[in-house]
Design an enzyme around this catalytic site. Structure first.
Site, PDB file in Angstrom:
ATOM      1  N   LYS A 113      28.245  -4.774 -58.934  1.00 41.26           N
ATOM      2  CA  LYS A 113      28.816  -5.860 -59.744  1.00 41.26           C
ATOM      3  C   LYS A 113      30.180  -5.494 -60.284  1.00 41.26           C
ATOM      4  O   LYS A 113      31.057  -6.343 -60.386  1.00 41.26           O
ATOM      5  CB  LYS A 113      27.877  -6.211 -60.906  1.00 41.26           C
ATOM      6  CG  LYS A 113      26.693  -7.048 -60.507  1.00 41.26           C
ATOM      7  CD  LYS A 113      26.135  -7.788 -61.712  1.00 41.26           C
ATOM      8  CE  LYS A 113      24.888  -8.567 -61.365  1.00 41.26           C
ATOM      9  NZ  LYS A 113      24.292  -9.222 -62.531  1.00 41.26           N
ATOM     10  N   LYS A 195      21.123  -8.844 -49.246  1.00 44.77           N
ATOM     11  CA  LYS A 195      20.099  -9.723 -49.813  1.00 44.77           C
ATOM     12  C   LYS A 195      20.657 -11.118 -50.107  1.00 44.77           C
ATOM     13  O   LYS A 195      21.854 -11.276 -50.377  1.00 44.77           O
ATOM     14  CB  LYS A 195      19.499  -9.096 -51.068  1.00 44.77           C
ATOM     15  CG  LYS A 195      20.417  -9.044 -52.246  1.00 44.77           C
ATOM     16  CD  LYS A 195      19.662  -8.669 -53.521  1.00 44.77           C
ATOM     17  CE  LYS A 195      20.604  -8.827 -54.706  1.00 44.77           C
ATOM     18  NZ  LYS A 195      19.999  -8.732 -55.995  1.00 44.77           N
ATOM     19  N   LYS A 198      22.802 -15.499 -55.224  1.00 43.54           N
ATOM     20  CA  LYS A 198      23.433 -16.735 -55.691  1.00 43.54           C
ATOM     21  C   LYS A 198      24.931 -16.565 -55.868  1.00 43.54           C
ATOM     22  O   LYS A 198      25.658 -17.528 -56.007  1.00 43.54           O
ATOM     23  CB  LYS A 198      22.768 -17.236 -56.972  1.00 43.54           C
ATOM     24  CG  LYS A 198      22.592 -16.221 -58.061  1.00 43.54           C
ATOM     25  CD  LYS A 198      21.616 -16.764 -59.104  1.00 43.54           C
ATOM     26  CE  LYS A 198      21.175 -15.672 -60.051  1.00 43.54           C
ATOM     27  NZ  LYS A 198      20.048 -16.048 -60.876  1.00 43.54           N
TER      28      LYS A 198
HETATM   29  P1  AMP Z   1      18.279 -12.434 -60.786  1.00 44.27           P
HETATM   30  O1  AMP Z   1      18.660 -13.627 -60.025  1.00 44.27           O
HETATM   31  O2  AMP Z   1      19.142 -11.271 -60.470  1.00 44.27           O
HETATM   32  O3  AMP Z   1      18.083 -12.688 -62.243  1.00 44.27           O
HETATM   33  O4  AMP Z   1      16.864 -12.017 -60.222  1.00 44.27           O
HETATM   34  C1  AMP Z   1      15.657 -12.599 -60.636  1.00 44.27           C
HETATM   35  C2  AMP Z   1      14.516 -11.990 -59.853  1.00 44.27           C
HETATM   36  O5  AMP Z   1      14.616 -12.342 -58.473  1.00 44.27           O
HETATM   37  C3  AMP Z   1      14.466 -10.460 -59.892  1.00 44.27           C
HETATM   38  O6  AMP Z   1      13.122 -10.030 -59.983  1.00 44.27           O
HETATM   39  C4  AMP Z   1      15.049 -10.066 -58.569  1.00 44.27           C
HETATM   40  O7  AMP Z   1      14.545  -8.829 -58.120  1.00 44.27           O
HETATM   41  C5  AMP Z   1      14.575 -11.188 -57.650  1.00 44.27           C
HETATM   42  N1  AMP Z   1      15.486 -11.379 -56.519  1.00 44.27           N
HETATM   43  C6  AMP Z   1      16.812 -11.673 -56.568  1.00 44.27           C
HETATM   44  N2  AMP Z   1      17.328 -11.774 -55.325  1.00 44.27           N
HETATM   45  C7  AMP Z   1      16.308 -11.542 -54.466  1.00 44.27           C
HETATM   46  C8  AMP Z   1      16.188 -11.526 -53.032  1.00 44.27           C
HETATM   47  N3  AMP Z   1      17.222 -11.775 -52.248  1.00 44.27           N
HETATM   48  N4  AMP Z   1      14.979 -11.236 -52.513  1.00 44.27           N
HETATM   49  C9  AMP Z   1      13.914 -11.007 -53.309  1.00 44.27           C
HETATM   50  N5  AMP Z   1      13.945 -11.017 -54.646  1.00 44.27           N
HETATM   51  C10 AMP Z   1      15.120 -11.283 -55.234  1.00 44.27           C
END
Ligand code: AMP
Ligand code: TRP
Length: 332
Positions: A113, A195, A198
């Site tokens: 990041k 991965k 967003k």
């Molecule tokens: P965040 O969007 O970073 O707040 O992530 C929220 C949750 O989604 C966390 O538990 C992340 O580990 C999971 N997560 C985010 N991106 C992925 C992805 N591409 N595949 C699987 N899990 C994800």
């Protein structure tokens, strides 16, 4: 006997996507009956990078609604807004004073990041994993269900808990990590070596939970594929097809082995077409549930959630302060 407790969080930033849903939210759903669950909209984590205030406010409610539409039951599990409880930032400060610069510098997410930041890199972004540890440790959490990308942060929470307990006496439960091995990591549709995210440059990277279903189907049809023709799960050689199989398996409830069998001798296009249809149906159903939830309902769930768990957060914080010698009015 009381159930074991789990805690997890999602940041109110941008659009939640299928990776978040399959990697995290669906995992939470599968644990809801077995554990006492606390799910947080972690808005203090979101402001570690710059956010537009009006959008942030909308996103906080949007995430709460997404949790409800996904099937998190507020009569059973707690959903709350992180910044509503000041104990999170207070414990984060305490833990900041026990965390080492060196261990935070190693955090992959910080490295990624901060490298992507055009302007300043905030001190908050650096300390982000310590705030996450505070979130977890405040509730004497036994396990933390997250996507695999968060495992390093959970490991830090474990280290900080052990360090504090060792130095000042038993205060925090050392949490376990729970990930789902099958769908822990959903990859980008336009680049299956990274991965799904967003913050990806192209919207063809992800399927957002709020994507128009036809548009989402189009994204699946446009997803990159691998060389060769065989529909086989082999992440090293066939990362794109393996990712599509993973998504399809999670959405349809059919095992990957069964899908491989079904698509034996068929073309990539056939798999994409069926997956596109499955995604379309999934999103239509999800969005119709979402549209029934009002802002007022979401607000009510968030404030009731915070009120319910505040005593536990305060009690852990009080113990930590006592252990450190910060409390003057006790009798010990
Ligand atoms: P965040 O969007 O970073 O707040 O992530 C929220 C949750 O989604 C966390 O538990 C992340 O580990 C999971 N997560 C985010 N991106 C992925 C992805 N591409 N595949 C699987 N899990 C994800
Ligand atoms: N850092 C997590 C993410 O980006 C979100 C989060 C914050 C979290 N606090 C947490 C997850 C506590 C689990 C437990 O996905």
């Amino acid at each position: 006997m009381a159930k074991a407790r789990i805690f997890s969080g999602v940041q109110p930033t941008g659009n939640l996507h299928l990776g978040n849903y399959l990697g995290a939210i669906e995992l939470w759903l599968s644990l809801q009956n077995k554990y006492d669950c606390i799910f947080s909209v972690v808005d203090y984590h979101a402001i570690t990078v710059s956010q537009e205030p009006r959008k942030l406010k909308e996103s906080i409610l949007a995430i709460a609604k997404i949790m409800l539409a996904s099937g998190i039951n507020p009569d059973q599990s707690v959903i709350f807004q992180q910044s509503a409880l000041s104990a999170h930032t207070e414990l984060a400060w305490i833990l900041n004073c026990t965390a080492h610069m060196g261990e935070l510098k190693k955090m992959t997410q910080f490295k990624e990041k901060s490298a992507g930041q055009k302007d300043i890199v905030s001190l908050g972004l650096f300390a982000y994993p310590v705030l996450m540890a505070a979130d977890i440790l405040l509730y004497q959490t036994e396990a933390v269900p997250v996507g695999e990308d968060q495992s390093q942060h959970v490991e830090l929470a474990r280290d900080l808990a052990r360090r504090f307990n060792h130095q000042f006496g038993q205060t925090f439960t050392v949490p376990d990590l729970i990930t789902r091995p099958d769908g822990a990591r959903i990859m980008g549709l336009d680049d299956p070596r990274k991965k799904m995210s967003k913050s990806a440059a192209s919207e063809y990277n992800y399927i957002a939970l709020l994507d128009e279903p036809d548009k989402a189907a189009k994204k699946i049809m446009k997803a990159v594929t691998d060389s060769g023709q065989e529909i086989k799960f082999a992440p090293a050689n066939k990362p794109a097809i393996s990712n599509l199989l993973t998504i399809y398996s999670l959405l349809s409830g059919r095992t990957i082995a069964r899908l491989e069998e079904e698509y034996q001798g068929r073309q990539y296009g056939a798999l994409k077409k069926d997956l596109a249809e499955a995604v379309k149906i999934f999103l239509s159903d999800f969005q119709s549930r979402l549209n029934e939830i009002t802002d007022a309902q979401a607000r009510q769930v968030l404030s009731a959630g915070a009120a319910k768990i505040a005593p536990l957060a305060e009690s852990t914080l009080r113990t930590a302060k006592e252990r450190l010698g910060l409390t003057l009015n006790n009798h010990r």
